[in-house]
Design a protein around this motif. Structure first.
Motif, PDB file in Angstrom:
ATOM      1  N   PHE A  87      50.286  16.759   4.020  1.00 19.88           N
ATOM      2  CA  PHE A  87      51.258  16.777   4.798  1.00 19.88           C
ATOM      3  C   PHE A  87      50.586  15.774   6.081  1.00 19.88           C
ATOM      4  N   GLU A  88      49.245  16.029   6.271  1.00 20.10           N
ATOM      5  CA  GLU A  88      48.770  15.195   7.306  1.00 20.10           C
ATOM      6  C   GLU A  88      48.722  13.517   6.828  1.00 20.10           C
ATOM      7  N   ALA A  89      48.434  13.438   5.635  1.00 17.19           N
ATOM      8  CA  ALA A  89      48.614  12.066   5.092  1.00 17.19           C
ATOM      9  C   ALA A  89      49.946  11.350   5.134  1.00 17.19           C
ATOM     10  N   ILE A 126      48.869  13.912  -7.111  1.00 13.30           N
ATOM     11  CA  ILE A 126      48.660  12.566  -6.339  1.00 13.30           C
ATOM     12  C   ILE A 126      50.167  12.245  -6.038  1.00 13.30           C
ATOM     13  N   PHE A 127      50.487  11.550  -4.769  1.00 12.67           N
ATOM     14  CA  PHE A 127      51.994  11.281  -4.367  1.00 12.67           C
ATOM     15  C   PHE A 127      52.012   9.753  -4.014  1.00 12.67           C
ATOM     16  N   THR A 128      52.825   9.158  -4.580  1.00 15.02           N
ATOM     17  CA  THR A 128      53.301   7.760  -4.420  1.00 15.02           C
ATOM     18  C   THR A 128      53.674   7.615  -2.741  1.00 15.02           C
ATOM     19  N   LYS A 129      53.571   6.384  -2.356  1.00 11.87           N
ATOM     20  CA  LYS A 129      54.338   5.997  -1.165  1.00 11.87           C
ATOM     21  C   LYS A 129      55.908   5.994  -1.527  1.00 11.87           C
ATOM     22  N   THR A 141      46.828   7.851   1.210  1.00 13.00           N
ATOM     23  CA  THR A 141      45.458   7.927   1.040  1.00 13.00           C
ATOM     24  C   THR A 141      44.959   9.383   1.551  1.00 13.00           C
ATOM     25  N   ILE A 142      43.744   9.960   1.065  1.00 15.26           N
ATOM     26  CA  ILE A 142      43.312  11.011   1.525  1.00 15.26           C
ATOM     27  C   ILE A 142      42.059  10.903   2.085  1.00 15.26           C
ATOM     28  N   GLU A 184      36.997  19.632 -15.170  1.00 13.05           N
ATOM     29  CA  GLU A 184      36.532  18.753 -16.257  1.00 13.05           C
ATOM     30  C   GLU A 184      36.590  17.226 -15.571  1.00 13.05           C
ATOM     31  N   GLU A 185      37.142  17.052 -14.611  1.00 14.86           N
ATOM     32  CA  GLU A 185      37.203  15.617 -14.201  1.00 14.86           C
ATOM     33  C   GLU A 185      36.208  15.312 -13.205  1.00 14.86           C
ATOM     34  N   SER A 186      35.650  14.098 -13.154  1.00 15.01           N
ATOM     35  CA  SER A 186      34.577  13.784 -12.156  1.00 15.01           C
ATOM     36  C   SER A 186      35.236  13.591 -10.714  1.00 15.01           C
ATOM     37  N   LEU A 187      34.534  14.306  -9.934  1.00 12.44           N
ATOM     38  CA  LEU A 187      34.836  14.216  -8.514  1.00 12.44           C
ATOM     39  C   LEU A 187      34.681  12.980  -7.843  1.00 12.44           C
ATOM     40  N   ASP A 188      33.674  12.084  -8.327  1.00 12.85           N
ATOM     41  CA  ASP A 188      33.642  10.632  -8.036  1.00 12.85           C
ATOM     42  C   ASP A 188      35.083  10.062  -8.109  1.00 12.85           C
ATOM     43  N   ASP A 189      35.618  10.332  -9.360  1.00 12.70           N
ATOM     44  CA  ASP A 189      36.779   9.668  -9.763  1.00 12.70           C
ATOM     45  C   ASP A 189      37.919  10.098  -8.651  1.00 12.70           C
ATOM     46  N   LEU A 190      38.246  11.417  -8.625  1.00 13.72           N
ATOM     47  CA  LEU A 190      39.128  11.947  -7.679  1.00 13.72           C
ATOM     48  C   LEU A 190      39.003  11.237  -6.127  1.00 13.72           C
ATOM     49  N   ARG A 191      37.680  11.493  -5.816  1.00  8.74           N
ATOM     50  CA  ARG A 191      37.475  10.663  -4.456  1.00  8.74           C
ATOM     51  C   ARG A 191      38.006   9.393  -4.510  1.00  8.74           C
ATOM     52  N   ARG A 192      37.506   8.564  -5.372  1.00  5.82           N
ATOM     53  CA  ARG A 192      37.970   7.091  -5.428  1.00  5.82           C
ATOM     54  C   ARG A 192      39.302   6.763  -5.440  1.00  5.82           C
ATOM     55  N   LEU A 193      40.042   7.662  -6.366  1.00  3.50           N
ATOM     56  CA  LEU A 193      41.621   7.590  -6.562  1.00  3.50           C
ATOM     57  C   LEU A 193      42.601   8.312  -5.392  1.00  3.50           C
ATOM     58  N   GLY A 194      41.990   9.039  -4.677  1.00  3.25           N
ATOM     59  CA  GLY A 194      42.791  10.069  -3.634  1.00  3.25           C
ATOM     60  C   GLY A 194      43.330  11.223  -4.439  1.00  3.25           C
TER      61      GLY A 194
END
Length: 376
Positions: free
Chosen positions: A363-365, A330-333, A289-290, A306-316
């Motif tokens: 790296f903070e995440a 994006i990185f899985t656990k 999570t970011i 091209e992508e929606s900033l809202d989508d990026l924020r929602r998904l991390g």
């Protein structure tokens, strides 16, 4: 030390003594191959295409071959007590044992590699059945990791001789994963340069980018990284080592729980990261999570995407830009019991980098997860 990535010059005139077509497959040694295959199929969207085990005449191990796009993963478990696969899992947990490389001439690749300093694990051999023949050979890499050279140009079977075809598909379809972008290896403090030289000497790779401990650091920990690549860019191997910090870095945590050097994560490319991450999340895959504040300056820092900033924020999803374009990642656990192996999902729009602008947030995440595990 510089806080900027350094890109190595390419020598276009250098003879390619080790041509690589790409990564043929990645084989994991796991504690329960059947249950692991279910996760990879139903959660990650792979299709099982081949199987080997007792039913195919193999008495000591079982393997499930999974494909999605051009990504091929093999999950192998031991069937007998005190087997070398079981010992590998006991030492390392579920993890990558083989990074197999497709080559036009296995015998030449093995001869060149061993002549240039690689340790041979198995000399060239041939496996054949009614579908044709496959030529293979293996050399040692960092830790207990092995590179296997593969030439399957004369083979038409589902994977290798001894494997039966299967067709087990994910209930919800694939997740849009297309190809392996890169595989990251973690090595001990002071060993990064040795393994960079190994890939330069043995494979003729060049150092593409390096990051200092100042570039990859937080308040608490740091690491150093160098990326080696083939001339055609089809195979990219970042190599990480820990750096001195106030607390234990993610590389230190990996080395402790993996029991030494190994493959830390596999980055898999997609053409639609929003769709891929949405589907993986719905299937139960967990991502880092970011913080919301990360997204506040993206329009100014990255520019138009091209992508929606809202989508990026929602998904991390993280986003970064270099001189050639932008990328999303994006990185899985960790996908096993130990805090070791994980996956990265990446979508490139021209960018050739590795998300250096995201290092601090990423790296903070990771450190927040380390702290939850009591390992920071």
């Amino acid at each position: 030390m510089s806080t900027q990535p350094v890109t190595a010059p390419q020598d276009a005139g250098t003879h390619d003594f080790m041509p690589l077509h790409g990564i043929d497959h990645v084989e994991f040694h796991v504690g329960n191959a059947l249950q692991s295959a279910f996760f990879y199929v139903q959660a990650l969207g792979f299709r099982e295409v081949a199987y080997a085990g007792l039913e195919t005449g193999v008495r000591d191990r079982t393997s499930h071959v999974l494909e999605q796009g051009r990504v091929r993963i093999v999950l192998t478990g031991a069937l007998t007590p005190d087997h070398e696969i079981g010992r590998h899992v006991a030492a390392h947990g579920d993890g990558v044992k083989v990074i197999a490389l497709s080559v036009p001439d296995v015998d030449r690749a093995y001869a060149e590699a061993t002549a240039r300093g690689a340790t041979g694990v198995r000399e060239p051999w041939e496996a054949a059945d009614e579908h044709g023949a496959v030529r293979l050979a293996s050399i040692a890499a960092y830790g207990e990791t092995v590179h296997t050279f593969v030439d399957r140009s004369g083979y038409r079977g589902p994977f290798l001789p001894g494997y039966a075809p299967r067709d087990v598909r994910p209930t919800q379809g694939d997740a849009g994963l297309l190809a392996i972008d890169h595989i990251v290896g973690n090595v001990e403090l002071g060993e990064m340069d040795r393994w960079v030289r190994y890939y330069e000497d043995v494979f003729g790779m060049t150092e593409m980018i390096h990051f200092s401990d100042e570039a990859i650091s937080t308040e608490y920990s740091a690491l150093m990284s160098k990326v080696v690549t083939t001339g055609n860019g089809r195979v990219k191997f970042p190599i990480n080592e820990p750096a001195e910090g106030k607390r234990k870095s993610q590389i230190d945590e990996f080395l402790e729980f993996y029991g030494g050097p190994g493959a830390q994560h596999i980055a898999v490319a997609t053409r639609d990261i929003v769709r891929t991450v949405t589907e993986l999340t719905e299937r139960g895959v967990e991502f880092l999570t970011i913080p919301e504040v990360y997204y506040d300056d993206i329009p100014e820092r990255i520019g138009e995407i091209e992508e929606s900033l809202d989508d990026l924020r929602r998904l991390g999803i993280l986003v970064d830009r270099d001189d050639e374009g932008y990328m999303l990642q994006i990185f899985t656990k960790p996908v096993g019991d130990r805090p070791t192996m994980f996956f990265e999902v990446i979508e490139r729009h021209g960018a050739r980098g590795f998300g250096e602008g995201n290092f601090k947030a990423l790296f903070e995440a990771i450190e927040r997860e380390q702290e939850r595990r009591g390992n920071l």
